[in-house]
Design a protein around this motif. Structure first.
Motif, mmCIF file in Angstrom:
data_model
loop_
_atom_site.group_PDB
_atom_site.id
_atom_site.type_symbol
_atom_site.label_atom_id
_atom_site.label_comp_id
_atom_site.label_asym_id
_atom_site.label_seq_id
_atom_site.Cartn_x
_atom_site.Cartn_y
_atom_site.Cartn_z
ATOM 1 N N GLN A 145 6.048 -4.248 -12.102
ATOM 2 C CA GLN A 145 4.641 -4.243 -11.702
ATOM 3 C C GLN A 145 4.552 -3.913 -10.218
ATOM 4 O OE1 GLN A 145 2.477 -7.953 -11.955
ATOM 5 N NE2 GLN A 145 0.637 -6.884 -12.640
ATOM 6 N N LEU A 146 3.653 -3.000 -9.874
ATOM 7 C CA LEU A 146 3.459 -2.590 -8.491
ATOM 8 C C LEU A 146 2.400 -3.457 -7.850
ATOM 9 C CD1 LEU A 146 3.410 1.257 -9.105
ATOM 10 C CD2 LEU A 146 5.219 -0.007 -7.958
ATOM 11 N N GLN A 147 2.667 -3.930 -6.663
ATOM 12 C CA GLN A 147 1.685 -4.694 -5.921
ATOM 13 C C GLN A 147 1.987 -4.589 -4.441
ATOM 14 O OE1 GLN A 147 2.630 -8.623 -7.678
ATOM 15 N NE2 GLN A 147 3.092 -9.287 -5.582
ATOM 16 N N MET A 148 0.941 -4.697 -3.630
ATOM 17 C CA MET A 148 1.092 -4.607 -2.193
ATOM 18 C C MET A 148 1.506 -5.952 -1.627
ATOM 19 S SD MET A 148 -1.927 -2.043 -0.954
ATOM 20 C CE MET A 148 -0.983 -1.683 0.536
ATOM 21 N N THR A 237 11.701 4.992 0.217
ATOM 22 C CA THR A 237 11.037 5.486 -0.985
ATOM 23 C C THR A 237 9.538 5.452 -0.769
ATOM 24 O OG1 THR A 237 10.905 3.291 -2.003
ATOM 25 C CG2 THR A 237 12.900 4.587 -2.438
ATOM 26 N N MET A 238 8.802 5.990 -1.728
ATOM 27 C CA MET A 238 7.344 5.997 -1.653
ATOM 28 C C MET A 238 6.761 4.595 -1.785
ATOM 29 S SD MET A 238 6.328 9.193 -1.258
ATOM 30 C CE MET A 238 4.722 9.438 -1.985
ATOM 31 N N GLN A 239 7.566 3.635 -2.217
ATOM 32 C CA GLN A 239 7.065 2.268 -2.337
ATOM 33 C C GLN A 239 6.862 1.598 -0.984
ATOM 34 O OE1 GLN A 239 10.054 2.151 -5.874
ATOM 35 N NE2 GLN A 239 9.375 0.059 -5.479
ATOM 36 N N LEU A 240 7.327 2.223 0.091
ATOM 37 C CA LEU A 240 7.066 1.663 1.416
ATOM 38 C C LEU A 240 5.581 1.698 1.760
ATOM 39 C CD1 LEU A 240 10.034 3.154 3.485
ATOM 40 C CD2 LEU A 240 9.828 0.877 2.492
ATOM 41 N N PHE A 241 4.808 2.517 1.063
ATOM 42 C CA PHE A 241 3.368 2.527 1.272
ATOM 43 C C PHE A 241 2.702 1.284 0.701
ATOM 44 C CE2 PHE A 241 4.298 6.977 1.932
ATOM 45 C CZ PHE A 241 3.408 7.335 2.943
ATOM 46 N N LEU A 242 3.454 0.467 -0.012
ATOM 47 C CA LEU A 242 2.922 -0.794 -0.525
ATOM 48 C C LEU A 242 3.157 -1.942 0.444
ATOM 49 C CD1 LEU A 242 4.171 -0.518 -4.234
ATOM 50 C CD2 LEU A 242 1.956 0.170 -3.296
ATOM 51 N N GLY A 284 0.769 -0.242 -12.291
ATOM 52 C CA GLY A 284 -0.047 -0.007 -11.110
ATOM 53 C C GLY A 284 -1.459 -0.537 -11.207
ATOM 54 N N LYS A 285 -1.713 -1.457 -12.133
ATOM 55 C CA LYS A 285 -3.051 -2.017 -12.291
ATOM 56 C C LYS A 285 -3.227 -3.353 -11.583
ATOM 57 C CE LYS A 285 -4.092 1.446 -14.922
ATOM 58 N NZ LYS A 285 -4.992 2.517 -14.411
ATOM 59 N N HIS A 286 -2.319 -3.669 -10.693
ATOM 60 C CA HIS A 286 -2.411 -4.953 -9.994
ATOM 61 C C HIS A 286 -3.630 -4.955 -9.072
ATOM 62 C CE1 HIS A 286 -1.234 -8.392 -7.455
ATOM 63 N NE2 HIS A 286 -0.505 -8.761 -8.506
ATOM 64 N N PRO A 287 -4.378 -6.049 -8.986
ATOM 65 C CA PRO A 287 -5.577 -6.086 -8.125
ATOM 66 C C PRO A 287 -5.287 -5.830 -6.657
ATOM 67 C CG PRO A 287 -5.565 -7.936 -9.665
ATOM 68 C CD PRO A 287 -4.227 -7.288 -9.771
ATOM 69 N N SER A 288 -4.053 -6.084 -6.217
ATOM 70 C CA SER A 288 -3.748 -5.894 -4.803
ATOM 71 C C SER A 288 -3.838 -4.418 -4.400
ATOM 72 C CB SER A 288 -2.346 -6.426 -4.485
ATOM 73 O OG SER A 288 -1.355 -5.701 -5.199
ATOM 74 N N LEU A 289 -3.619 -3.501 -5.335
ATOM 75 C CA LEU A 289 -3.733 -2.086 -5.000
ATOM 76 C C LEU A 289 -5.184 -1.700 -4.737
ATOM 77 C CD1 LEU A 289 -0.798 -2.142 -6.182
ATOM 78 C CD2 LEU A 289 -1.233 0.196 -6.975
ATOM 79 N N GLU A 291 -7.462 -3.857 -3.629
ATOM 80 C CA GLU A 291 -7.756 -4.472 -2.333
ATOM 81 C C GLU A 291 -7.109 -3.685 -1.198
ATOM 82 O OE1 GLU A 291 -6.483 -8.498 -2.493
ATOM 83 O OE2 GLU A 291 -7.631 -8.989 -4.306
ATOM 84 N N GLY A 292 -5.937 -3.099 -1.473
ATOM 85 C CA GLY A 292 -5.258 -2.315 -0.443
ATOM 86 C C GLY A 292 -6.043 -1.077 -0.046
ATOM 87 N N LEU A 293 -6.713 -0.452 -1.006
ATOM 88 C CA LEU A 293 -7.541 0.711 -0.684
ATOM 89 C C LEU A 293 -8.672 0.325 0.263
ATOM 90 C CD1 LEU A 293 -7.769 2.506 -4.150
ATOM 91 C CD2 LEU A 293 -6.533 3.279 -2.131
ATOM 92 N N GLN A 294 -9.315 -0.795 -0.010
ATOM 93 C CA GLN A 294 -10.386 -1.249 0.871
ATOM 94 C C GLN A 294 -9.838 -1.672 2.227
ATOM 95 O OE1 GLN A 294 -13.694 -1.086 0.387
ATOM 96 N NE2 GLN A 294 -13.865 -1.793 2.495
ATOM 97 N N TRP A 295 -8.663 -2.266 2.242
ATOM 98 C CA TRP A 295 -8.026 -2.677 3.495
ATOM 99 C C TRP A 295 -7.701 -1.463 4.361
ATOM 100 C CZ3 TRP A 295 -2.756 -2.149 5.075
ATOM 101 C CH2 TRP A 295 -2.400 -2.922 6.187
ATOM 102 N N LEU A 296 -7.176 -0.417 3.749
ATOM 103 C CA LEU A 296 -6.884 0.807 4.495
ATOM 104 C C LEU A 296 -8.158 1.481 4.982
ATOM 105 C CD1 LEU A 296 -4.031 2.347 2.293
ATOM 106 C CD2 LEU A 296 -3.795 1.364 4.573
ATOM 107 N N GLN A 297 -9.212 1.449 4.155
ATOM 108 C CA GLN A 297 -10.475 2.039 4.576
ATOM 109 C C GLN A 297 -11.057 1.298 5.772
ATOM 110 O OE1 GLN A 297 -11.881 4.788 3.661
ATOM 111 N NE2 GLN A 297 -13.735 4.520 4.875
#
Length: 630
Positions: A145-148, A237-242, A284-289, A291-297
């Motif tokens: 599971q992917l999560q930030m 890896t690309m997971q560093l963006f998390l 990739g359906k974890h809620p933290s992703l 929230e991460g989009l809003q955090w980056l915005q």
């Protein structure tokens, strides 16, 4: 970590004291790097640790100290020491070299030590004094599971850099082998396909153009290279963006290096796109992703508000030697044309005269004869003799011949440029930029395309190079972006100008066209179309004097406005006075009293004025009017 492939990296370790970072000195760094090599050689079975320890003791004359706790932490961070080893001796560089020779280790290991010894006494200081930089944990290549990383940081750490900091931190610069190593290479290929596929229904925006993808790829390599170089991430890896702390450190790094706010915002936009791509993956359906989009915005918006924007003006650029006025630049290009044609007539077609004519033609297409078209269009301009498919990457237009120079007719000479691939092609509904060249440009350009260009091609064919483009570099290849910039700057300096970036030609042109003393020339709307944008973009990006010029014009016009206001007021007073006289010409008295007798006299005067005009009015003299001023 073999031979000369070993690269130095700045090591940052948390000491036992909280909120304190220790920066390695050169001496300590060399000593610990030796310890890394020693431990690695022992682990690989080249010699036992005990045997090497006895050799070192004999070589040092039993005069050495045990490794301190701080050095042990640094060595553990370097990966050269296992935490299970309780006590380790501090071994100097000279002792290590002698011991390695006696231990008969391979020559590659000795070469590595000599490379360490030859390193200069310099290092880059990068510290976060108000934040504990913990070792970054490498994520799993195939997570369930992917999560930030949570909780999300609420502030940015303060990063300090020296004033003379000039450190390349891209992944190709720090370790080019990692850019082609799995799983990153596979992830990057999947992400590129997701961004550039024409139809990708799980992508919320249209596909990336070639230039947009190149910018995204650049920011990815820079971020992963930074993580590998400064945070000791062994396999980026690309997971560093998390990793939200890592993103915060990277933004602070840009701020400390005084990079443009656009660089930071472009990286954050790239990070948001990577998160959207991760959301399409399994797990990739974890809620933290979300929230991460809003955090980056939020970070993107606050960076845009707080970071100063270095808006340049012609005066500051001129003082820095990076600006040429439009008349001077046109004069330089015209003089270069005349000299190139004169040398061609006197010396004939040679490699040198052909190159001179090539450079003059390149400068004329960039400026002077045409509105400054985009450099990407100039680089990809295909010669009329080319017979083949479109050379633009990812072109999916049916029957497209690419950005091409056409010879419509030779008598009379008519040449045409057609640019179906430009930055705003998608916004314009795939409408191409198309125009016929003026005769002043078509004739010398036609001269270059015949024998001089053939001479250049024949010269470069000796080394196996051929070029389908109109313009080519010194090796007979099509220009790359950075190569064209350096080529133009060098040519401009040789012609007596300054080292101005060719992209600044747009600012030079717009500054002249929008000035109060603009010469007769093309319309702003038509010139903007040739340049591949609009008048609105002129004002937003290229007209560096837009705001001060409008402000000064407004102040200058205020004097005319003030005079007009005074004149209007004067005319109004005069009209009011004339109107008062025309409505009561028989009465020259003013009633300023509220007494009964005065009101009766006023009513009598008013009633007399309403009678027929033929009746003679009996008006009292001024002396007979009694005013009650009480």
């Amino acid at each position: 970590m073999q031979g000369s492939q070993y690269t130095f990296r700045l090591v940052q370790i948390c000491t036992p004291e909280p909120c304190k970072i220790v920066l390695m000195t050169d001496k300590r760094k060399r000593r610990l790097l030796c310890m890394v090599q020693v431990y690695k050689s022992c682990v690989d079975g080249l010699c036992t640790y005990q045997a090497f320890y006895r050799i070192c003791c004999k070589q040092a004359g039993n005069k050495f100290t045990m490794l301190s706790s701080l050095d042990k932490q640094l060595l553990v961070k370097l990966g050269g020491l296992d935490t299970s080893v309780p006590n380790v001796a501090t071994i100097s560089l000279a002792v290590c070299c002698k011991a390695l020779k006696l231990a008969r280790v391979p020559a590659a290991m000795l070469a590595a030590f000599e490379d360490i010894r030859s390193r200069p006494n310099s290092m880059t200081v990068l510290a976060f004094p108000d934040h504990v930089l913990a070792p970054y944990a490498q994520p799993s290549p195939n997570p369930v599971q992917l999560q930030m990383t949570t909780p999300f940081p609420v502030t940015l750490p303060t990063c300090q850099l020296p004033a003379d900091y000039k450190q390349r931190h891209g992944l190709h610069a720090v370790n080019k082998h990692l850019a082609h190593r799995a799983p990153f290479s596979q992830q990057l290929a999947e992400y590129k396909a997701w961004c550039t596929n024409p139809i990708q229904l799980d992508r919320p925006s249209r596909k990336h153009s070639s230039s947009t993808w190149q910018n995204s790829e650049k920011h990815i390599f820079l971020y992963l290279g930074y993580s590998h170089h400064y945070h000791q991430v062994s396999v980026p890896t690309m997971q560093l963006f998390l990793s939200t702390p890592l993103i915060c450190h990277y933004v602070s790094f840009h701020i400390a290096a005084e990079h443009s706010h656009l660089t930071i915002r472009n990286f954050l936009s790239c990070a948001k796109r990577v998160l959207r791509w991760w959301q399409t993956k399994p797990g990739g359906k974890h809620p933290s992703l979300v929230e991460g989009l809003q955090w980056l915005q939020t970070m993107n918006e606050q960076v845009a508000d707080q970071l100063p924007r270095h808006r340049k003006d012609p005066a500051s650029l001129l003082a820095a030697g990076k600006w040429i006025s439009a008349p001077e630049l046109v004069h330089i290009i015209d003089t270069a044309w005349k000299h190139a044609e004169l040398d061609l007539q006197q010396e004939g077609v040679t490699v040198q005269t052909s190159r001179q004519l090539h450079d003059a033609a390149l400068a004329s297409v960039t400026f002077s004869h045409l509105p400054p078209i985009r450099l990407s269009c100039i680089r990809g301009l295909v010669a009329p003799s080319y017979q083949g498919p479109c050379l633009h990457p990812h072109c999916n237009l049916t029957g497209c011949e690419g950005n091409r120079l056409y010879i419509i007719s030779t008598s009379p000479l008519l040449m045409r440029i057609q640019l179906p691939h430009h930055k705003n092609a998608c916004k314009w509904g795939q409408a191409s930029i198309e125009f016929d060249l003026p005769a002043e440009l078509a004739e010398p350009l036609y001269t270059y395309l015949r024998q001089p260009r053939r001479a250049l091609l024949d010269h470069h064919l000796l080394i196996g190079q051929s070029c389908p483009y109109v313009f080519m570099d010194m090796h007979g290849r099509g220009f790359a972006g950075a190569v064209l910039t350096l080529y133009w700057q060098k040519w401009l300096v040789l012609q007596g100008g300054v080292s101005m970036n060719p992209s600044m030609c747009k600012q030079v042109f717009v500054d002249e066209r929008a000035s109060n003393s603009a010469a007769a020339g093309p319309s702003n709307q038509g010139a903007a179309m040739v340049m591949g944008h609009s008048e609105q973009q002129w004002r937003n990006w290229y007209d560096m004097q837009f705001h001060p010029r409008l402000a000064q014009n407004a102040v200058n016009s205020m004097q005319l406005w003030r005079t007009a206001m005074l004149q209007i007021r004067s005319d109004a007073l005069a009209a009011a006075a004339e109107l008062s006289l025309s409505t009561a010409p028989h009465c020259r008295h003013v009633i300023v009293s509220d007494s009964e007798s005065d009101r009766e006299k006023y009513q009598s005067c008013k009633s007399d004025s309403m009678e027929d005009s033929e009746i003679e009015l009996d008006l009292q003299s001024d002396d007979d009017v009694e005013l009650d001023l009480q």
